[in-house]
Scaffold this active site. Structure first.
Site, PDB file in Angstrom:
ATOM      1  N   ARG A  38       0.833  -1.209   0.000  1.00 19.42           N
ATOM      2  CA  ARG A  38       0.000   0.000   0.000  1.00 19.42           C
ATOM      3  C   ARG A  38       0.872   1.265   0.000  1.00 19.42           C
ATOM      4  O   ARG A  38       0.507   2.267  -0.618  1.00 19.42           O
ATOM      5  CB  ARG A  38      -0.954  -0.003   1.199  1.00 19.42           C
ATOM      6  CG  ARG A  38      -2.167  -0.878   0.947  1.00 19.42           C
ATOM      7  CD  ARG A  38      -3.144  -0.853   2.106  1.00 19.42           C
ATOM      8  NE  ARG A  38      -4.400  -1.484   1.711  1.00 19.42           N
ATOM      9  CZ  ARG A  38      -5.349  -1.856   2.553  1.00 19.42           C
ATOM     10  NH1 ARG A  38      -5.202  -1.656   3.855  1.00 19.42           N
ATOM     11  NH2 ARG A  38      -6.457  -2.410   2.118  1.00 19.42           N
ATOM     12  N   LYS A 199     -12.770  -9.586   8.659  1.00 13.23           N
ATOM     13  CA  LYS A 199     -13.683  -8.453   8.864  1.00 13.23           C
ATOM     14  C   LYS A 199     -15.120  -8.873   8.569  1.00 13.23           C
ATOM     15  O   LYS A 199     -15.731  -8.438   7.586  1.00 13.23           O
ATOM     16  CB  LYS A 199     -13.281  -7.289   7.954  1.00 13.23           C
ATOM     17  CG  LYS A 199     -12.005  -6.586   8.404  1.00 13.23           C
ATOM     18  CD  LYS A 199     -11.717  -5.394   7.508  1.00 13.23           C
ATOM     19  CE  LYS A 199     -10.490  -4.633   7.968  1.00 13.23           C
ATOM     20  NZ  LYS A 199     -10.081  -3.605   7.000  1.00 13.23           N
ATOM     21  N   GLY A 356      -5.679  -5.473   1.960  1.00 10.53           N
ATOM     22  CA  GLY A 356      -4.369  -5.283   2.579  1.00 10.53           C
ATOM     23  C   GLY A 356      -3.691  -6.609   2.884  1.00 10.53           C
ATOM     24  O   GLY A 356      -2.536  -6.838   2.510  1.00 10.53           O
ATOM     25  N   GLY A 379     -12.474  -4.171   1.251  1.00  7.25           N
ATOM     26  CA  GLY A 379     -13.891  -3.807   1.362  1.00  7.25           C
ATOM     27  C   GLY A 379     -14.327  -2.901   0.215  1.00  7.25           C
ATOM     28  O   GLY A 379     -15.407  -3.097  -0.371  1.00  7.25           O
TER      29      GLY A 379
END
Ligand SMILES: Nc1ncnc2c1ncn2[C@@H]1O[C@H](COP(=O)(O)OP(=O)(O)OP(=O)(O)O)[C@@H](O)[C@H]1O
Ligand SMILES: O=C(O)[C@H](O)COP(=O)(O)O
Length: 398
Positions: A38, A199, A356, A379
């Site tokens: 990232r 998540k 990520g 997401g």
């Protein structure tokens, strides 16, 4: 012409204060960044703005802090990692608003790069609170959003600022949108999605629409446990959000109506401790011991996932199939990643993966470069796939 303003439209920024939203929510273990993808992806935007003489002020979140500032969620170590990637100094201000932030900006010279502390240390950030957004905007003349992977959040630093300052998409934001449109705009069918990871509560709702867009949905990782429990399987002490069982059941109903196959694990690798080298065994999914945790999907499930990858013309993947950071719970993720990479290299599959930790897992498997496209977004990528408007992108539209 791009649908939104890009750095090509930004004009003369020499000496101007440019607030740049980046996603530095990178995997970290023992205080060290374990995957810098990232950071590497936003480096071109930072270098371009700095090269044009701007004072580059980076805004970012890290993790999901619940109770204000805490060392665990500080971006300070990430400033050092960013400096290493950029090959130049990156200053750090221990607040993103107020006197500390203002003084650090006042001391900047043209071309300098400064990172502000975690924007999520303020609850107002996630509420997109106008007063907080104004406090952020006080340190900038221009706003650049290069955090596609946080663009599904309507927060002060992702959406609010674009309303207060002249706003532009950064190079990564632009590249992500172009690449996703190219790879998945009109996907070749059958489309198979793999969704795993941890998540669960923030992603499970997305699956309700995703099952209408894909031909098969393979569910692994922590996400699978919630579905297994909803179906009545005892998952012991595994990561599981039991209160989301009704949502999981509804997704399975919607999938059946849409003709989307749902593939859940038939076996799991179970341990009693969440640590490297923990004693583990592979058991049928109906035989998970009450004190056991499923930390990876088992070999039979890996074979099934391979068969679904073979049937797919397009593969969409977010979320590792197991706790891949800890050996031996990386086996399924590595095997599926290698399988998809080989099919892609053979010209039989368009493979797009994002997230990520998903990127970190593909790097760990050594195959990130063999995928058709690897997005930094998890997401946000799933929401884009669903066709949902992304607030951080929409607000940049011309
Ligand atoms: N069975 C499991 N039990 C516990 N944790 C798991 C399990 N399977 C996967 N995980 C964890 O899921 C995490 C990654 O999930 P996450 O949903 O954050 O994916 P991601 O690719 O980072 O997406 P995003 O960018 O949206 O965060 C990893 O840290 C991994 O250890
Ligand atoms: O890791 C991500 O997907 C982004 O940084 C967004 O993080 P969030 O899910 O905590 O908003």
């Amino acid at each position: 012409m791009a649908a939104f303003k890009t750095l090509d439209d930004i004009g003369n920024i020499s000496g101007k204060r440019v607030l740049v939203r980046v996603d530095l929510n990178v995997p970290v273990a023992d205080g060290k960044v374990t995957d810098a993808t990232r950071i590497e992806r936003v480096a071109p935007t930072i270098a371009e703005l700095s090269g044009k003489g701007a004072k580059v002020i980076l805004l970012a979140h890290f993790g999901r802090p619940k109770d204000g500032p805490s060392p665990e969620f500080s971006l300070e170590p990430i400033a050092r990692a960013t400096s290493e990637v950029l090959g130049r100094p990156v200053g750090f201000a221990s607040d993103c608003v107020g006197d500390t932030a203002g003084s650090a900006v006042a001391a900047m010279n043209k071309g300098d790069v400064l990172l502000f502390e975690n924007t999520r240390f303020y609850k107002a950030e996630e509420k997109n609170d106008p007063a907080f957004t104004e406090r952020l905007a006080a340190n900038g003349d221009i706003f650049v959003n290069d955090a596609f992977s946080a663009a599904h959040r309507a927060h002060s630093s992702t959406e609010g600022l674009a309303r207060l300052l002249p706003a532009f998409a950064g190079r990564t934001m632009q590249a992500e949108l172009e690449a996703l449109e190219k790879g998945l705009g009109k996907p070749v069918r059958p489309v198979v999605a793999i969704v795993g990871g941890a998540k669960v509560s923030t992603k499970i709702d997305l699956l309700m629409n995703l099952v209408k867009k894909v031909n098969a949905l393979v569910i692994g990782g922590g996400m699978a446990n919630t579905f297994l429990a909803a179906r009545g399987t005892d998952v012991g002490k595994s990561l599981c959000e039991h209160d989301l069982a009704p949502t999981a059941k509804q997704i399975m109903i919607e999938a059946a109506e849409a003709g989307c196959a749902i593939i859940l694990p038939v076996d799991g690798v179970v341990a009693r401790e969440f640590k490297a080298g923990a004693a583990c065994e592979t058991v049928a999914i109906s035989d998970v011991p009450a004190d056991g945790m499923i930390l990876d999907v088992g070999a039979k499930t890996v074979t099934t996932i391979g068969e679904w990858i073979d049937r797919a013309a397009t593969l969409v993947w977010n979320g590792p199939l197991g706790a891949f950071e800890i050996e031996p719970f990386d086996h399924a993720t590595v095997a599926a990643a290698k399988h998809a990479a080989a099919r892609t290299k053979a010209g039989k599959l368009v493979s797009v993966a994002g997230g990520g930790d998903t990127v970190a897992a593909l790097n760990h498997a050594g195959v990130a470069d063999d995928f058709t496209y690897v997005s930094t977004a998890g997401g946000a990528f799933l929401e884009w796939m669903e066709g949902k408007p992304l607030p951080g992108v929409d607000v940049l539209k011309r």
